[in-house]
Design an enzyme around this catalytic site. Sequence first.
Site, PDB file in Angstrom:
ATOM      1  N   SER A  30       0.831  -1.206   0.000  1.00 31.97           N
ATOM      2  CA  SER A  30       0.000   0.000   0.000  1.00 31.97           C
ATOM      3  C   SER A  30       0.863   1.253   0.000  1.00 31.97           C
ATOM      4  CB  SER A  30      -0.864  -0.018   1.267  1.00 31.97           C
ATOM      5  OG  SER A  30      -1.476   1.231   1.468  1.00 31.97           O
ATOM      6  N   TYR A  64      -2.107  -1.204  10.998  1.00 34.42           N
ATOM      7  CA  TYR A  64      -2.360  -1.677   9.633  1.00 34.42           C
ATOM      8  C   TYR A  64      -1.149  -1.385   8.742  1.00 34.42           C
ATOM      9  CZ  TYR A  64      -3.851  -1.754   4.800  1.00 34.42           C
ATOM     10  OH  TYR A  64      -3.899  -2.004   3.461  1.00 34.42           O
ATOM     11  N   LYS A  83       1.838  -3.863   6.705  1.00 35.91           N
ATOM     12  CA  LYS A  83       2.285  -3.812   5.299  1.00 35.91           C
ATOM     13  C   LYS A  83       3.804  -3.676   5.232  1.00 35.91           C
ATOM     14  CE  LYS A  83      -1.668  -4.418   3.481  1.00 35.91           C
ATOM     15  NZ  LYS A  83      -1.957  -5.763   2.966  1.00 35.91           N
TER      16      LYS A  83
HETATM   17  P1  NAD Z   1     -11.282  -6.634   1.144  1.00 35.45           P
HETATM   18  O1  NAD Z   1     -11.538  -6.613   2.608  1.00 35.45           O
HETATM   19  O2  NAD Z   1     -12.404  -6.328   0.225  1.00 35.45           O
HETATM   20  O3  NAD Z   1     -10.651  -8.030   0.715  1.00 35.45           O
HETATM   21  C1  NAD Z   1      -9.862  -8.805   1.576  1.00 35.45           C
HETATM   22  C2  NAD Z   1     -10.447 -10.208   1.560  1.00 35.45           C
HETATM   23  O4  NAD Z   1      -9.637 -11.029   2.396  1.00 35.45           O
HETATM   24  C3  NAD Z   1     -11.866 -10.261   2.112  1.00 35.45           C
HETATM   25  O5  NAD Z   1     -12.677 -10.994   1.230  1.00 35.45           O
HETATM   26  C4  NAD Z   1     -11.725 -10.985   3.448  1.00 35.45           C
HETATM   27  O6  NAD Z   1     -12.872 -11.744   3.757  1.00 35.45           O
HETATM   28  C5  NAD Z   1     -10.488 -11.819   3.194  1.00 35.45           C
HETATM   29  N1  NAD Z   1      -9.714 -12.161   4.379  1.00 35.45           N
HETATM   30  C6  NAD Z   1      -9.250 -11.358   5.364  1.00 35.45           C
HETATM   31  N2  NAD Z   1      -8.557 -12.071   6.267  1.00 35.45           N
HETATM   32  C7  NAD Z   1      -8.569 -13.351   5.836  1.00 35.45           C
HETATM   33  C8  NAD Z   1      -8.021 -14.569   6.325  1.00 35.45           C
HETATM   34  N3  NAD Z   1      -7.318 -14.603   7.466  1.00 35.45           N
HETATM   35  N4  NAD Z   1      -8.227 -15.704   5.626  1.00 35.45           N
HETATM   36  C9  NAD Z   1      -8.947 -15.694   4.483  1.00 35.45           C
HETATM   37  N5  NAD Z   1      -9.498 -14.586   3.977  1.00 35.45           N
HETATM   38  C10 NAD Z   1      -9.303 -13.424   4.634  1.00 35.45           C
HETATM   39  O7  NAD Z   1     -10.050  -5.630   0.892  1.00 35.45           O
HETATM   40  P2  NAD Z   1      -9.441  -5.148  -0.491  1.00 35.45           P
HETATM   41  O8  NAD Z   1      -9.696  -3.697  -0.612  1.00 35.45           O
HETATM   42  O9  NAD Z   1      -9.815  -6.056  -1.584  1.00 35.45           O
HETATM   43  O10 NAD Z   1      -7.900  -5.320  -0.142  1.00 35.45           O
HETATM   44  C11 NAD Z   1      -7.140  -6.431  -0.578  1.00 35.45           C
HETATM   45  C12 NAD Z   1      -5.703  -6.253  -0.135  1.00 35.45           C
HETATM   46  O11 NAD Z   1      -5.193  -5.039  -0.667  1.00 35.45           O
HETATM   47  C13 NAD Z   1      -5.507  -6.167   1.381  1.00 35.45           C
HETATM   48  O12 NAD Z   1      -4.309  -6.820   1.711  1.00 35.45           O
HETATM   49  C14 NAD Z   1      -5.395  -4.687   1.609  1.00 35.45           C
HETATM   50  O13 NAD Z   1      -4.655  -4.394   2.769  1.00 35.45           O
HETATM   51  C15 NAD Z   1      -4.644  -4.241   0.370  1.00 35.45           C
HETATM   52  N6  NAD Z   1      -4.836  -2.825   0.029  1.00 35.45           N
HETATM   53  C16 NAD Z   1      -6.095  -2.327  -0.108  1.00 35.45           C
HETATM   54  C17 NAD Z   1      -6.261  -0.976  -0.414  1.00 35.45           C
HETATM   55  C18 NAD Z   1      -7.631  -0.365  -0.526  1.00 35.45           C
HETATM   56  O14 NAD Z   1      -7.757   0.841  -0.391  1.00 35.45           O
HETATM   57  N7  NAD Z   1      -8.681  -1.141  -0.782  1.00 35.45           N
HETATM   58  C19 NAD Z   1      -5.143  -0.177  -0.609  1.00 35.45           C
HETATM   59  C20 NAD Z   1      -3.876  -0.730  -0.475  1.00 35.45           C
HETATM   60  C21 NAD Z   1      -3.724  -2.062  -0.153  1.00 35.45           C
HETATM   61  C1  WQD Z   2      -9.129   9.942   0.614  1.00 36.35           C
HETATM   62  C2  WQD Z   2      -9.262  11.441   0.809  1.00 36.35           C
HETATM   63  C3  WQD Z   2      -9.661  12.103   3.086  1.00 36.35           C
HETATM   64  C4  WQD Z   2     -13.607  10.294   3.466  1.00 36.35           C
HETATM   65  C5  WQD Z   2      -6.807   4.882   2.782  1.00 36.35           C
HETATM   66  C6  WQD Z   2      -5.819   4.188   3.682  1.00 36.35           C
HETATM   67  C7  WQD Z   2      -4.662   3.699   2.872  1.00 36.35           C
HETATM   68  C8  WQD Z   2      -5.132   2.844   1.686  1.00 36.35           C
HETATM   69  C9  WQD Z   2      -6.181   3.532   0.894  1.00 36.35           C
HETATM   70  C10 WQD Z   2      -5.081   0.541   2.360  1.00 36.35           C
HETATM   71  C11 WQD Z   2      -8.554  11.939   2.068  1.00 36.35           C
HETATM   72  C12 WQD Z   2     -10.840  12.454   2.208  1.00 36.35           C
HETATM   73  C13 WQD Z   2     -12.378  10.706   2.982  1.00 36.35           C
HETATM   74  C14 WQD Z   2     -14.607  11.259   3.728  1.00 36.35           C
HETATM   75  C15 WQD Z   2     -13.108  12.981   2.981  1.00 36.35           C
HETATM   76  N1  WQD Z   2      -5.703   1.623   2.152  1.00 36.35           N
HETATM   77  N2  WQD Z   2     -12.141  12.029   2.749  1.00 36.35           N
HETATM   78  N3  WQD Z   2     -14.318  12.570   3.466  1.00 36.35           N
HETATM   79  O1  WQD Z   2      -6.980   7.889   3.660  1.00 36.35           O
HETATM   80  O2  WQD Z   2      -6.041   8.324   1.337  1.00 36.35           O
HETATM   81  O3  WQD Z   2      -6.171   6.017   2.191  1.00 36.35           O
HETATM   82  O4  WQD Z   2      -7.232   3.990   1.765  1.00 36.35           O
HETATM   83  O5  WQD Z   2      -3.907   0.328   2.268  1.00 36.35           O
HETATM   84  O6  WQD Z   2      -3.853   2.961   3.737  1.00 36.35           O
HETATM   85  O7  WQD Z   2      -5.387   5.112   4.680  1.00 36.35           O
HETATM   86  O8  WQD Z   2      -8.237   7.147   1.567  1.00 36.35           O
HETATM   87  O9  WQD Z   2     -10.556   7.235   0.778  1.00 36.35           O
HETATM   88  O10 WQD Z   2     -10.108   7.365   3.268  1.00 36.35           O
HETATM   89  O11 WQD Z   2      -9.493   9.276   1.815  1.00 36.35           O
HETATM   90  O12 WQD Z   2     -12.903  14.174   2.785  1.00 36.35           O
HETATM   91  O13 WQD Z   2     -15.701  10.953   4.198  1.00 36.35           O
HETATM   92  O14 WQD Z   2     -10.646  11.736   1.011  1.00 36.35           O
HETATM   93  O15 WQD Z   2      -9.420  13.122   4.017  1.00 36.35           O
HETATM   94  O16 WQD Z   2      -8.005  13.183   1.766  1.00 36.35           O
HETATM   95  P1  WQD Z   2      -6.812   7.461   2.261  1.00 36.35           P
HETATM   96  P2  WQD Z   2      -9.694   7.678   1.878  1.00 36.35           P
END
Ligand code: NAD
Ligand code: WQD
Length: 343
Positions: free
Chosen positions: A127, A152, A156
């Site tokens: 991330s 969290y 990562k």
């Molecule tokens: P999500 O929660 O939609 O998907 C994660 C999936 O993993 C879910 O279906 C959940 O049920 C499953 N899961 C969690 N723990 C588990 C376990 N112990 N065993 C089996 N299944 C398990 O999240 P996402 O947005 O699809 O994220 C996927 C990956 O990408 C995660 O590792 C997340 O940290 C990373 N990521 C997400 C974002 C984002 O903003 N969505 C950004 C950066 C990184």
């Molecule tokens: C985006 C922008 C908020 C909600 C997060 C995690 C990051 C990654 C991606 C997993 C920011 C603004 C948000 C609202 C707002 N996930 N905002 N009103 O914080 O950039 O990243 O998701 O790895 O680790 O921290 O994403 O979508 O929460 O926010 O104004 O109700 O929108 O302040 O500037 P963020 P976000």
Amino acid sequence: MSKKRVLVTGGAGYIGSHTTVELINAGYEVIVVDNFSNSDASSLEGVKKITGVAPTFVEVDCCDKEAMRRVFEDNSFDAVIHFAAYKAVGESVAQPAKYYRNNLLSFINVVELMKEYHCKNIVFSSSATVYGDAEELPVTERTPRKPATSPYGNTKQMSEDMLRDIVTVDDELRGIALRYFNPIGAHPSALIGELPRGVPNNLVPYITQTAAGIRECLSIFGDDYPTPDGSCLRDYIDIVDLARAHVVAINRMVEGRCEERYEIFNVGTGTPVSVFELVKGFEKANNLKLNYKVAARRPGDVTAVWADTTRANEVLGWRAERKLEDTLRAAWQWECYVRNREK
Ligand code: NAD
Ligand code: WQD
């Protein structure tokens, strides 16, 4: 020739389900494992409707090593994509042990079983959160990571470090960490998308739920940041573009084209977008008005972060293609689909 087989952990989730679609479209056989802790079977039904193929599914917790061993015993994999993790930053601050246990134990189990069963390639979901309040913008893969500000984020960073250390001493194993920026949107079919539980933390689900009348008003967290319009800047990456980055990474691995044992790529658009721009873009793309107000800054938010995508473009051979307008249209269509489904 038999199809290459990919294990997708967390494949019922938001990014995992879209990646499963793109892997199937690219000719891979996909085995999904998920414990449905943050998803349900509807995403896999969506995958089947889109591709015409039902991926093999095993309901299993990746933290349960014996259950995961059976998955490896029953199948051989050319590669693994490890998505399974908890991802709510605020919840991780409140319940750190829950996050360390799930995210680290599931990761360790997967890499240990890969070694035991001679599976050679892993793509890890990292991330942009690892950059924190970055020293330079846009961030390149060489921009120093900042100490994590949440458990969290720490999971990562720790997983990235574990992966680097493990592949360094293992001749067989290759690892790619993809650092996602802000994934948004849904599949253009509107059959799969993001399903946040409870009040969304992320901007786009909050916007779509406000437009749907489930939330009264979107709060824009801060208009006094040192940015052109005062709101924060982020790099919003379309979910289908992001899913395709995984396919390109998997192709690179299974075709033996990795230049190093451990590689890192930023997965973003390279374009900073402000919160106000995103809100206006959503209104324009969907021809509607959104109820929003300016509120106080959200603690922990960085002012700006966006990707330098040179390495992903030139080395990985991937670039974001979908227009923000189309992404925001897909996000709204998905919200409408979910609301109709729940009626
Ligand atoms: P999500 O929660 O939609 O998907 C994660 C999936 O993993 C879910 O279906 C959940 O049920 C499953 N899961 C969690 N723990 C588990 C376990 N112990 N065993 C089996 N299944 C398990 O999240 P996402 O947005 O699809 O994220 C996927 C990956 O990408 C995660 O590792 C997340 O940290 C990373 N990521 C997400 C974002 C984002 O903003 N969505 C950004 C950066 C990184
Ligand atoms: C985006 C922008 C908020 C909600 C997060 C995690 C990051 C990654 C991606 C997993 C920011 C603004 C948000 C609202 C707002 N996930 N905002 N009103 O914080 O950039 O990243 O998701 O790895 O680790 O921290 O994403 O979508 O929460 O926010 O104004 O109700 O929108 O302040 O500037 P963020 P976000």
